[in-house]
Design a protein around this motif. Structure first.
Motif, PDB file in Angstrom:
ATOM      1  N   VAL A 387       1.140  54.534 -34.509  1.00 23.14           N
ATOM      2  CA  VAL A 387       0.064  53.865 -33.776  1.00 23.14           C
ATOM      3  C   VAL A 387      -0.267  54.611 -32.482  1.00 23.14           C
ATOM      4  O   VAL A 387      -0.926  54.078 -31.596  1.00 23.14           O
ATOM      5  CB  VAL A 387       0.393  52.384 -33.488  1.00 23.14           C
ATOM      6  N   GLY A 388       0.217  55.873 -32.373  1.00 16.57           N
ATOM      7  CA  GLY A 388      -0.239  56.728 -31.297  1.00 16.57           C
ATOM      8  C   GLY A 388       0.711  56.985 -30.151  1.00 16.57           C
ATOM      9  O   GLY A 388       0.332  57.652 -29.176  1.00 16.57           O
ATOM     10  N   TYR A 389       1.960  56.530 -30.245  1.00 17.28           N
ATOM     11  CA  TYR A 389       2.910  56.767 -29.162  1.00 17.28           C
ATOM     12  C   TYR A 389       3.814  57.963 -29.477  1.00 17.28           C
ATOM     13  O   TYR A 389       3.967  58.367 -30.639  1.00 17.28           O
ATOM     14  CB  TYR A 389       3.768  55.527 -28.917  1.00 17.28           C
ATOM     15  N   THR A 390       4.432  58.504 -28.420  1.00 16.46           N
ATOM     16  CA  THR A 390       5.452  59.543 -28.574  1.00 16.46           C
ATOM     17  C   THR A 390       6.655  59.158 -27.713  1.00 16.46           C
ATOM     18  O   THR A 390       6.580  58.217 -26.907  1.00 16.46           O
ATOM     19  CB  THR A 390       4.934  60.919 -28.115  1.00 16.46           C
ATOM     20  N   GLY A 391       7.725  59.925 -27.857  1.00 21.17           N
ATOM     21  CA  GLY A 391       8.913  59.651 -27.056  1.00 21.17           C
ATOM     22  C   GLY A 391       8.655  59.702 -25.567  1.00 21.17           C
ATOM     23  O   GLY A 391       9.339  59.017 -24.785  1.00 21.17           O
ATOM     24  N   ALA A 392       7.666  60.451 -25.143  1.00 19.89           N
ATOM     25  CA  ALA A 392       7.338  60.522 -23.713  1.00 19.89           C
ATOM     26  C   ALA A 392       6.821  59.196 -23.178  1.00 19.89           C
ATOM     27  O   ALA A 392       6.824  58.974 -21.959  1.00 19.89           O
ATOM     28  CB  ALA A 392       6.298  61.617 -23.479  1.00 19.89           C
ATOM     29  N   ASP A 393       6.393  58.297 -24.079  1.00 20.09           N
ATOM     30  CA  ASP A 393       5.869  56.994 -23.655  1.00 20.09           C
ATOM     31  C   ASP A 393       6.959  55.939 -23.478  1.00 20.09           C
ATOM     32  O   ASP A 393       6.682  54.846 -22.961  1.00 20.09           O
ATOM     33  CB  ASP A 393       4.861  56.468 -24.682  1.00 20.09           C
ATOM     34  N   SER A 394       8.182  56.237 -23.897  1.00 17.01           N
ATOM     35  CA  SER A 394       9.231  55.212 -23.882  1.00 17.01           C
ATOM     36  C   SER A 394       9.476  54.609 -22.498  1.00 17.01           C
ATOM     37  O   SER A 394       9.621  53.385 -22.380  1.00 17.01           O
ATOM     38  CB  SER A 394      10.528  55.768 -24.461  1.00 17.01           C
ATOM     39  N   PRO A 395       9.555  55.395 -21.419  1.00 16.62           N
ATOM     40  CA  PRO A 395       9.767  54.767 -20.105  1.00 16.62           C
ATOM     41  C   PRO A 395       8.657  53.795 -19.715  1.00 16.62           C
ATOM     42  O   PRO A 395       8.928  52.708 -19.187  1.00 16.62           O
ATOM     43  CB  PRO A 395       9.828  55.968 -19.154  1.00 16.62           C
ATOM     44  N   ALA A 396       7.396  54.170 -19.972  1.00 20.19           N
ATOM     45  CA  ALA A 396       6.292  53.269 -19.640  1.00 20.19           C
ATOM     46  C   ALA A 396       6.316  52.027 -20.512  1.00 20.19           C
ATOM     47  O   ALA A 396       6.024  50.911 -20.038  1.00 20.19           O
ATOM     48  CB  ALA A 396       4.957  54.001 -19.790  1.00 20.19           C
ATOM     49  N   LEU A 397       6.654  52.187 -21.779  1.00 24.64           N
ATOM     50  CA  LEU A 397       6.775  51.025 -22.653  1.00 24.64           C
ATOM     51  C   LEU A 397       7.893  50.108 -22.177  1.00 24.64           C
ATOM     52  O   LEU A 397       7.758  48.876 -22.185  1.00 24.64           O
ATOM     53  CB  LEU A 397       7.017  51.473 -24.094  1.00 24.64           C
ATOM     54  N   ALA A 398       9.007  50.699 -21.748  1.00 21.59           N
ATOM     55  CA  ALA A 398      10.113  49.892 -21.226  1.00 21.59           C
ATOM     56  C   ALA A 398       9.678  49.119 -19.987  1.00 21.59           C
ATOM     57  O   ALA A 398      10.004  47.928 -19.828  1.00 21.59           O
ATOM     58  CB  ALA A 398      11.312  50.785 -20.909  1.00 21.59           C
ATOM     59  N   ASP A 399       8.924  49.776 -19.105  1.00 20.17           N
ATOM     60  CA  ASP A 399       8.420  49.084 -17.922  1.00 20.17           C
ATOM     61  C   ASP A 399       7.491  47.932 -18.319  1.00 20.17           C
ATOM     62  O   ASP A 399       7.486  46.874 -17.681  1.00 20.17           O
ATOM     63  CB  ASP A 399       7.672  50.057 -17.010  1.00 20.17           C
ATOM     64  N   GLY A 400       6.702  48.143 -19.376  1.00 20.41           N
ATOM     65  CA  GLY A 400       5.796  47.099 -19.827  1.00 20.41           C
ATOM     66  C   GLY A 400       6.512  45.924 -20.452  1.00 20.41           C
ATOM     67  O   GLY A 400       6.039  44.782 -20.365  1.00 20.41           O
ATOM     68  N   ALA A 401       7.647  46.180 -21.092  1.00 11.91           N
ATOM     69  CA  ALA A 401       8.409  45.096 -21.719  1.00 11.91           C
ATOM     70  C   ALA A 401       9.305  44.358 -20.728  1.00 11.91           C
ATOM     71  O   ALA A 401       9.665  43.196 -20.957  1.00 11.91           O
ATOM     72  CB  ALA A 401       9.258  45.654 -22.865  1.00 11.91           C
ATOM     73  N   TRP A 402       9.678  45.011 -19.646  1.00 13.49           N
ATOM     74  CA  TRP A 402      10.647  44.440 -18.714  1.00 13.49           C
ATOM     75  C   TRP A 402      10.225  43.081 -18.151  1.00 13.49           C
ATOM     76  O   TRP A 402      11.079  42.197 -17.962  1.00 13.49           O
ATOM     77  CB  TRP A 402      10.925  45.428 -17.586  1.00 13.49           C
ATOM     78  N   PRO A 403       8.941  42.837 -17.860  1.00  7.34           N
ATOM     79  CA  PRO A 403       8.573  41.511 -17.345  1.00  7.34           C
ATOM     80  C   PRO A 403       8.782  40.363 -18.339  1.00  7.34           C
ATOM     81  O   PRO A 403       8.719  39.192 -17.935  1.00  7.34           O
ATOM     82  CB  PRO A 403       7.076  41.664 -17.011  1.00  7.34           C
ATOM     83  N   GLN A 404       9.051  40.664 -19.600  1.00  7.47           N
ATOM     84  CA  GLN A 404       9.223  39.605 -20.596  1.00  7.47           C
ATOM     85  C   GLN A 404      10.638  39.008 -20.510  1.00  7.47           C
ATOM     86  O   GLN A 404      11.374  38.942 -21.494  1.00  7.47           O
ATOM     87  CB  GLN A 404       8.956  40.147 -21.994  1.00  7.47           C
ATOM     88  N   GLN A 405      10.998  38.556 -19.329  1.00  7.77           N
ATOM     89  CA  GLN A 405      12.362  38.088 -19.113  1.00  7.77           C
ATOM     90  C   GLN A 405      12.686  36.834 -19.918  1.00  7.77           C
ATOM     91  O   GLN A 405      13.836  36.624 -20.320  1.00  7.77           O
ATOM     92  CB  GLN A 405      12.593  37.845 -17.625  1.00  7.77           C
ATOM     93  N   ARG A 406      11.700  35.982 -20.167  1.00  7.04           N
ATOM     94  CA  ARG A 406      11.945  34.783 -20.974  1.00  7.04           C
ATOM     95  C   ARG A 406      12.459  35.163 -22.352  1.00  7.04           C
ATOM     96  O   ARG A 406      13.338  34.488 -22.923  1.00  7.04           O
ATOM     97  CB  ARG A 406      10.650  33.972 -21.092  1.00  7.04           C
ATOM     98  N   LEU A 407      11.946  36.262 -22.909  1.00  7.51           N
ATOM     99  CA  LEU A 407      12.362  36.726 -24.228  1.00  7.51           C
ATOM    100  C   LEU A 407      13.634  37.562 -24.154  1.00  7.51           C
ATOM    101  O   LEU A 407      14.541  37.400 -24.979  1.00  7.51           O
ATOM    102  CB  LEU A 407      11.243  37.547 -24.872  1.00  7.51           C
ATOM    103  N   LEU A 408      13.704  38.442 -23.184  1.00  9.73           N
ATOM    104  CA  LEU A 408      14.875  39.319 -23.085  1.00  9.73           C
ATOM    105  C   LEU A 408      16.146  38.526 -22.826  1.00  9.73           C
ATOM    106  O   LEU A 408      17.222  38.886 -23.321  1.00  9.73           O
ATOM    107  CB  LEU A 408      14.650  40.355 -21.979  1.00  9.73           C
ATOM    108  N   ALA A 409      16.029  37.445 -22.069  1.00  7.42           N
ATOM    109  CA  ALA A 409      17.208  36.611 -21.801  1.00  7.42           C
ATOM    110  C   ALA A 409      17.682  35.879 -23.048  1.00  7.42           C
ATOM    111  O   ALA A 409      18.815  35.376 -23.079  1.00  7.42           O
ATOM    112  CB  ALA A 409      16.884  35.605 -20.698  1.00  7.42           C
TER     113      ALA A 409
END
Length: 431
Positions: A387-409
């Motif tokens: 869907v258009g991502y590469t390994g170089a996008d992983s840090p930005a994707l991680a930053d985007g997922a980090w606010p989902q604390q309700r789910l991560l917890a």
């Protein structure tokens, strides 16, 4: 005071669900159901595609035959944003209905939830949005009656108190979660799915699959601290005996019927059983909660560049929700399997995997490989690269997922940005 164990952990779980009517043709009951709730003027929500189909006419006709004044809002955006939620809420405030009907997929149902919320209890938009993105302010009281009529076999939104949207300023998905948002009733009519294209059935069905898998493998409710007050027990309580029942049956049904439902629109048995699985998994995750794959999915969908899936509106790039979830799932479950290998192997077996001879150390591989086989069978892209991502996008994707604390917890493992980035790396390519 909340029920708790001597070690201070949670000692009880709560079961909530909408009233559900399930069966072919039940959409025609809508007018009588709405009338019984005392609705006299209804806001009928849908999207431009559904508004041109017979299912929308059936709903509107049933309401009018019951003597109910119908005001239609058919501008719902597929994959809603904060702006589209605000537009829908403005419509609801202006028209002042005494009830809401949603006919469509999760985007439509979630938009109706948001419109109902902000028209009934006006507030700054971010007030009700989940922390830490928003203030997470509790909804102050009940909403107007809402009957949800799903037309896809996927999101389970018709039985949950969750409304998901893209927050444009963050390029990430987030949401509003409150028991008050749960629709009053759900009319689940499998006839509504007969005309769905294969790719839509695949994406929505894989969302169901991950709802069930994530709820079944979530942090057990007994490992949570008790809420300050019993009425403040979160909807994402973690795995519990009630949600386990729905998850197990949903996984069994999907293992048997999903591929058939994707392959053949005339296979009415398969389409019906997948929709029943969606309902079961919706009730389950509405009381247990999802975790890592969904948290990751919100970043995948929010940061999309140029990907345009088959059979979806093509005005703008998008990664359908179910696709954005399942692309992360094999890597995520490899990471969580050690927390409860038995549960992960049971889930794989329900989905149709051969688990004979598999031991605890094999659980993650067995489940991940079977998920990959299902993805390939129903035409999903080959991981996030597809869907258009590469390994170089992983840090930005991680930053985007980090606010989902309700789910991560709610995950069974401790998660930090490093774990997120590593799981995104592992989700890039599977075959």
């Amino acid at each position: 005071m909340s029920c708790c164990h001597t070690d201070g952990t949670e000692g009880a779980f709560t079961v909530d669900a909408s009233r559900i009517t399930f069966g072919r043709g039940c959409l025609a009951e809508l007018g009588d159901r709405a009338s019984a709730l005392g609705i006299t003027r209804v806001a009928l929500f849908s999207d431009p595609t559904i508004a041109g189909l017979e299912v929308f006419d059936t709903a509107a006709r049933s309401l009018r035959d019951a003597g109910i004044d119908v005001v239609a809002y058919t501008d719902v955006r597929v994959e809603p944003t904060d702006e589209s939620f605000k537009q829908a809420a403005a419509f609801a405030s202006e028209t002042a209905p005494d009830g809401y009907i949603s006919v469509g997929g999760g985007s439509v149902i979630d938009t109706a939830k948001a419109a109902n919320l902000y028209a009934t209890h006006p507030a700054d938009f971010l007030d009700y949005v989940n922390a830490p993105v928003g203030a997470g302010t509790p909804v102050p009281g009940p909403l107007r009656p809402h009957i949800a009529c799903p037309t896809t076999s996927g999101t389970g939104s018709e039985v949950t108190g969750i409304a998901i949207f893209d927050l444009l300023s963050m390029a990430a998905k987030t949401g509003i979660a409150s028991p008050a948002l749960r629709p009053t009733e759900a009319l689940v009519d499998p006839d509504c799915t007969d005309t769905l294209p294969p790719n839509v059935v695949a994406c929505s069905g894989l969302d169901v699959l991950s709802h069930a898998l994530e709820s079944y493998t979530a942090r057990p409710y007994l490992r949570r601290p008790p809420p300050p007050r019993p009425t403040q027990r979160p909807m994402s309580q973690g795995a519990n005996p009630w949600s386990d029942l729905g998850c197990g049956e949903a996984l069994r049904l999907l293992g048997r019927y999903l591929r058939r439902a994707v392959d053949d629109a005339s296979d009415r048995e398969a389409r019906e059983q997948v929709m029943w699985a969606a309902t079961l998994a919706g009730i389950a995750f509405g009381n247990a909660g999802v975790h890592l794959p969904h948290a990751m999915a919100y970043a995948v969908a929010g940061q999309v560049r140029d990907f345009r899936p088959a059979s979806y509106p093509d005005a703008e790039p998008m990664v359908p929700h179910g696709m954005s979830v399942i692309l992360n799932a094999p890597a995520a479950f490899r990471r969580t399997a050690h927390t409860d290998p038995g549960r992960h192997l049971f889930a794989a077996e329900q989905l149709g995997a051969d688990v004979r001879g598999a031991g605890p150390d094999d659980a993650g591989v067995v489940l991940a490989e079977h998920l990959i086989a299902i993805m390939r069978r129903v035409g999903m892209p080959n991981g996030l690269e597809g869907v258009g991502y590469t390994g170089a996008d992983s840090p930005a994707l991680a930053d985007g997922a980090w606010p989902q604390q309700r789910l991560l917890a709610n995950a069974p493992i401790e998660i930090d940005r490093e774990v997120l980035a590593g799981t995104f790396d592992e989700s890039m390519r599977y075959w």
